[in-house]
Design a protein around this motif. Structure first.
Motif, PDB file in Angstrom:
ATOM      1  N   TYR A  64      48.632  43.641  34.164  1.00  0.00           N
ATOM      2  CA  TYR A  64      47.564  42.978  33.426  1.00  0.00           C
ATOM      3  C   TYR A  64      47.875  43.025  31.924  1.00  0.00           C
TER       4      TYR A  64
ATOM      5  N   VAL B  62      40.102  39.107  33.855  1.00  0.00           N
ATOM      6  CA  VAL B  62      41.152  39.226  34.865  1.00  0.00           C
ATOM      7  C   VAL B  62      40.516  39.347  36.242  1.00  0.00           C
ATOM      8  N   LYS B  63      41.265  38.997  37.252  1.00  0.00           N
ATOM      9  CA  LYS B  63      40.834  39.150  38.638  1.00  0.00           C
ATOM     10  C   LYS B  63      41.605  40.314  39.236  1.00  0.00           C
TER      11      LYS B  63
ATOM     12  N   GLN C 146      46.476  41.580  29.658  1.00  0.00           N
ATOM     13  CA  GLN C 146      45.211  41.570  28.910  1.00  0.00           C
ATOM     14  C   GLN C 146      44.751  42.978  28.548  1.00  0.00           C
TER      15      GLN C 146
END
Length: 251
Positions: A184, A226-227, A186
């Protein structure tokens, strides 16, 4: 408070790291930089005065040893001449004035500046000071508030409160292997306080139930947009923290 935060966000500068992650840092204001420079100037003057008085007091003994000039040059003038690069290298981008004004020198890509960058920046300081009013124009006109020395060295001065600082000890970080690949990107957007909250949740043996952990995981996913690639909230939060540590400990 909200207006101040919005104003600072508008004046923030985007930094693209070597991993193509976008960070947002707020350049230090002209006032902060001037005040910090004045403080550093006073520190240098005070140090020079005190060391000169000590030299005069010890002059007879120094003549007896036979190295008065060498003592004067090494103990007084070298620290004075190299005050900025030495302080900024050993104190991670801060001099005494910058520390008091909560500002810091960083590389333009968000990393810690190298000694070469700091020395080049220091050499251009004399150019910026000699140019007087003209030398301050780049700070006023550039998006990153860079003086000529910053542009030459590839550095910028930011507000320390917005800087993604390293934690106090490497023991606070999980081990990262050279082949580690973040899941991730992010996660680099997290603040230190947010990362510490996640770390406390993961380290807590009690006091945080499954519902609280799930709520935190949902808030983190929403904030970072995010997922999660797993249904396990602990695994997701651990991965986010690992990725955050990867980006904040990059050389």
């Amino acid at each position: 408070m909200v207006n101040l935060q919005q104003k600072r966000m508008k004046s923030s500068s985007n930094i693209i790291t070597g991993q193509y992650v976008c960070l947002h840092e707020v350049p230090a204001s002209v006032a902060d930089r001037i005040v910090a420079t004045v403080i550093d100037g006073l520190v240098v003057v005070a140090y020079t005065f005190l060391m000169t008085m000590a030299y005069i007091f010890l002059e007879d003994n120094l003549h007896y040893v036979g190295l008065p000039s060498l003592f004067l040059f090494i103990v007084i003038y070298i620290p004075v001449l190299l005050y900025f690069p030495l302080c900024e290298y050993f104190f991670r981008g801060q001099s005494i004035g910058k520390a008091l004004r909560h500002t810091r020198v960083i590389s333009a890509d968000g990393a810690r500046p190298t000694i070469g960058q700091l020395l080049l920046r220091w050499m251009f300081l004399f150019v910026d000071l000699l140019m007087s009013g003209i030398g301050i124009l780049p700070v006023l006109l550039t998006d990153r508030r860079q003086r000529f020395g910053d542009m030459a060295a590839g550095t910028m001065v930011i507000h320390e409160d917005d800087y993604k600082r390293w934690h106090a000890s490497l023991d606070d970080f999980y081990a990262q292997t050279p082949s580690y690949h973040p899941t991730y990107p992010q996660a680099s957007q997290l603040s230190d306080n947010q990362a510490r909250l996640i770390e406390r949740v993961l380290k807590a043996d009690s006091g945080y139930d499954a519902e609280q952990t799930q709520l935190l995981a949902q808030k983190v996913a929403t904030f970072l947009k995010v997922k999660p690639k797993t249904d396990d909230n602990i695994v997701f939060l651990s991965k986010i923290l690992h990725d955050y540590q990867y980006f904040t400990t990059m050389p």
